[in-house]
Motif scaffolding. Structure first.
Motif, mmCIF file in Angstrom:
data_model
loop_
_atom_site.group_PDB
_atom_site.id
_atom_site.type_symbol
_atom_site.label_atom_id
_atom_site.label_comp_id
_atom_site.label_asym_id
_atom_site.label_seq_id
_atom_site.Cartn_x
_atom_site.Cartn_y
_atom_site.Cartn_z
ATOM 1 N N ALA A 69 0.839 -1.202 0.000
ATOM 2 C CA ALA A 69 0.000 0.000 0.000
ATOM 3 C C ALA A 69 0.873 1.251 0.000
ATOM 4 C CB ALA A 69 -0.913 -0.005 1.216
ATOM 5 N N GLY A 70 0.741 2.069 -1.035
ATOM 6 C CA GLY A 70 1.495 3.313 -1.129
ATOM 7 C C GLY A 70 2.972 3.131 -1.401
ATOM 8 N N ARG A 71 3.366 1.962 -1.905
ATOM 9 C CA ARG A 71 4.799 1.711 -2.103
ATOM 10 C C ARG A 71 5.018 0.769 -3.285
ATOM 11 N NH1 ARG A 71 9.117 2.340 1.271
ATOM 12 N NH2 ARG A 71 7.699 2.986 2.930
ATOM 13 N N ASP A 72 5.974 1.097 -4.136
ATOM 14 C CA ASP A 72 6.380 0.194 -5.197
ATOM 15 C C ASP A 72 7.797 0.526 -5.642
ATOM 16 O OD1 ASP A 72 6.328 2.399 -6.910
ATOM 17 O OD2 ASP A 72 4.671 1.679 -8.134
ATOM 18 N N LYS A 73 8.298 -0.225 -6.622
ATOM 19 C CA LYS A 73 9.597 0.053 -7.222
ATOM 20 C C LYS A 73 9.405 0.241 -8.718
ATOM 21 C CE LYS A 73 12.447 -2.501 -3.887
ATOM 22 N NZ LYS A 73 13.342 -3.675 -3.680
ATOM 23 N N ARG A 74 9.958 1.307 -9.255
ATOM 24 C CA ARG A 74 9.974 1.530 -10.702
ATOM 25 C C ARG A 74 11.350 1.074 -11.201
ATOM 26 N NH1 ARG A 74 7.969 5.086 -14.504
ATOM 27 N NH2 ARG A 74 5.951 4.303 -13.758
ATOM 28 N N ILE A 75 11.346 0.101 -12.072
ATOM 29 C CA ILE A 75 12.580 -0.444 -12.626
ATOM 30 C C ILE A 75 12.606 -0.164 -14.118
ATOM 31 C CG2 ILE A 75 13.950 -2.534 -13.010
ATOM 32 C CD1 ILE A 75 12.822 -3.670 -10.449
ATOM 33 N N VAL A 104 18.691 -0.585 -16.071
ATOM 34 C CA VAL A 104 19.625 0.548 -16.094
ATOM 35 C C VAL A 104 19.413 1.519 -14.936
ATOM 36 C CG1 VAL A 104 19.950 0.410 -18.595
ATOM 37 C CG2 VAL A 104 18.136 1.872 -17.671
ATOM 38 N N ALA A 105 18.255 1.464 -14.284
ATOM 39 C CA ALA A 105 18.004 2.356 -13.143
ATOM 40 C C ALA A 105 16.794 1.847 -12.371
ATOM 41 C CB ALA A 105 17.758 3.788 -13.610
ATOM 42 N N ALA A 106 16.725 2.234 -11.109
ATOM 43 C CA ALA A 106 15.578 1.833 -10.290
ATOM 44 C C ALA A 106 15.382 2.822 -9.155
ATOM 45 C CB ALA A 106 15.776 0.423 -9.734
ATOM 46 N N MET A 107 14.132 3.008 -8.783
ATOM 47 C CA MET A 107 13.836 3.849 -7.623
ATOM 48 C C MET A 107 12.647 3.269 -6.880
ATOM 49 S SD MET A 107 11.969 7.237 -9.233
ATOM 50 C CE MET A 107 10.491 7.124 -10.266
ATOM 51 N N GLU A 108 12.591 3.574 -5.594
ATOM 52 C CA GLU A 108 11.445 3.200 -4.784
ATOM 53 C C GLU A 108 10.547 4.419 -4.644
ATOM 54 O OE1 GLU A 108 10.356 1.342 -0.374
ATOM 55 O OE2 GLU A 108 12.450 1.448 -1.054
ATOM 56 N N ARG A 109 9.242 4.198 -4.799
ATOM 57 C CA ARG A 109 8.270 5.284 -4.638
ATOM 58 C C ARG A 109 7.380 4.951 -3.440
ATOM 59 N NH1 ARG A 109 5.673 5.745 -10.589
ATOM 60 N NH2 ARG A 109 4.944 3.684 -9.944
ATOM 61 N N ARG A 169 -1.784 4.667 -3.892
ATOM 62 C CA ARG A 169 -1.006 4.761 -5.126
ATOM 63 C C ARG A 169 0.303 5.485 -4.827
ATOM 64 N NH1 ARG A 169 -5.435 8.107 -8.256
ATOM 65 N NH2 ARG A 169 -5.276 9.094 -6.211
ATOM 66 N N SER A 170 1.374 4.973 -5.404
ATOM 67 C CA SER A 170 2.688 5.540 -5.100
ATOM 68 C C SER A 170 3.137 6.592 -6.111
ATOM 69 C CB SER A 170 3.734 4.422 -5.063
ATOM 70 O OG SER A 170 3.802 3.769 -6.315
ATOM 71 N N ASN A 171 2.356 6.810 -7.160
ATOM 72 C CA ASN A 171 2.774 7.715 -8.232
ATOM 73 C C ASN A 171 3.218 9.071 -7.697
ATOM 74 O OD1 ASN A 171 0.395 5.910 -9.031
ATOM 75 N ND2 ASN A 171 1.359 6.341 -11.003
ATOM 76 N N VAL A 172 4.336 9.565 -8.223
ATOM 77 C CA VAL A 172 4.853 10.872 -7.808
ATOM 78 C C VAL A 172 3.853 11.967 -8.145
ATOM 79 C CG1 VAL A 172 6.732 12.539 -8.166
ATOM 80 C CG2 VAL A 172 7.243 10.088 -8.041
ATOM 81 N N THR A 173 3.129 11.808 -9.252
ATOM 82 C CA THR A 173 2.109 12.779 -9.646
ATOM 83 C C THR A 173 1.038 12.936 -8.571
ATOM 84 O OG1 THR A 173 2.456 12.191 -11.960
ATOM 85 C CG2 THR A 173 0.443 13.382 -11.452
ATOM 86 N N ASN A 174 0.791 11.859 -7.814
ATOM 87 C CA ASN A 174 -0.228 11.893 -6.764
ATOM 88 C C ASN A 174 0.351 12.224 -5.389
ATOM 89 O OD1 ASN A 174 -2.355 11.137 -8.523
ATOM 90 N ND2 ASN A 174 -1.694 9.014 -8.411
ATOM 91 N N GLY A 175 1.564 12.756 -5.370
ATOM 92 C CA GLY A 175 2.161 13.165 -4.110
ATOM 93 C C GLY A 175 3.170 12.196 -3.540
ATOM 94 N N GLY A 176 3.495 11.144 -4.277
ATOM 95 C CA GLY A 176 4.472 10.177 -3.815
ATOM 96 C C GLY A 176 5.882 10.744 -3.781
#
Length: 271
Positions: free
Chosen positions: A169-175, A183-188, A195-202
């Motif tokens: 809930a509210g957490r994922d990894k974008r790979i 080539v890159a990864a981040m945790e949101r 929802r973990s999307n940065v657009t939604n305040g993540g």
């Protein structure tokens, strides 16, 4: 080398303009002249170039350009598979872990889905996730706790219902995967929204995915035929979504890794 960056004529916000400008500058560093053309402009011309970087979801246009003999990245078929969440689920079924998912039956107008919803509640339980099949940045995605909530989100547009992975809930990894390699990864993470999307305040922070997570992300992109893609993983390596043209500025700002440079190097290797 000359390329065309195909973008949507009707998306003119600063967010998209920043991305398009960055892609042009990143191409220049790889000795590629990249010219921005919108889908409106391309609708009435037959461009001449070495390749098309297709940063849109206008599938019919992408197919026409391919039919013309142009190399299109990502391919029309890959974009189509990623754009439709139901299609993504079906393509990846049995390939990578995914939430338990039910695809709503097709209708041609707003219809009574009561029987489908009742069956889905029995199978998935509450809460469950409602997703319209087409949408970006976490839009048209809702966490539902009652039957009435589900019904309230149903329109004539296609949708899926998914098991809620509470541990994510509210957490994922974008790979980010390019050319079959991570080539890159981040945790949101978002403490105020499931929802973990940065657009939604993540918020976001760099991360090092496990080998298992890397293997899952690469397998998903390979199955979908993506030259490059952003894979969203929930807890336990469960694939939430796969993005054929993810917004790469956020992950660059987070990790310092420019995905655009990797994309252009991979395109050059394929031409």
């Amino acid at each position: 080398m000359k390329g065309i960056l195909a973008v949507n004529h009707f998306l003119k916000t600063a967010k998209f303009s920043e991305l398009h400008s960055h892609l042009v500058e990143a191409a220049k560093k790889e000795n590629i002249k990249l010219e921005i053309k919108t889908n409106l402009k391309l609708a009435t011309v037959s461009p001449q170039c070495d390749f098309v970087l297709f940063w849109d979801k206008d599938i019919n246009l992408a197919r026409r350009l391919e039919k013309q003999g142009l190399k299109v990245f990502n391919s029309a078929d890959s974009i189509e598979k990623c754009d439709d969440k139901a299609r993504t689920y079906i393509e990846l079924s049995g390939i990578v872990p995914q939430p338990k998912t039910l695809v709503a039956p097709k209708t041609y107008f707003k219809a009574d889905f009561t029987e489908f919803v009742d069956n889905a509640i029995e199978i998935l339980g509450f809460p469950l996730v409602f997703k319209e099949c087409f949408g970006s940045f976490g839009e048209q995605v809702f966490l539902c706790n009652t039957k009435d909530e589900i019904i309230s989100h149903i329109t004539e547009r296609p949708f899926i219902l998914q098991e809620f992975i509470a541990s994510s809930a509210g957490r994922d990894k974008r790979i980010e995967v390019v050319g079959g390699r991570v080539v890159a990864a981040m945790e949101r993470f978002n403490v105020n929204d499931f929802r973990s999307n940065v657009t939604n305040g993540g918020k976001m922070k760099p991360c090092v995915p496990t080998q298992a997570e890397c293997d899952i992300a690469v397998a998903a992109c390979e199955k979908l035929g993506l030259t490059f893609g952003g894979v969203d993983l929930l807890e336990g390596g469960i694939v939430c979504e796969v993005n054929s043209n993810a917004h790469i500025i956020n992950i660059m700002n987070c990790t310092g890794i420019d995905i655009a440079a990797e994309i252009f190097k991979e395109i050059q290797s394929k031409l």
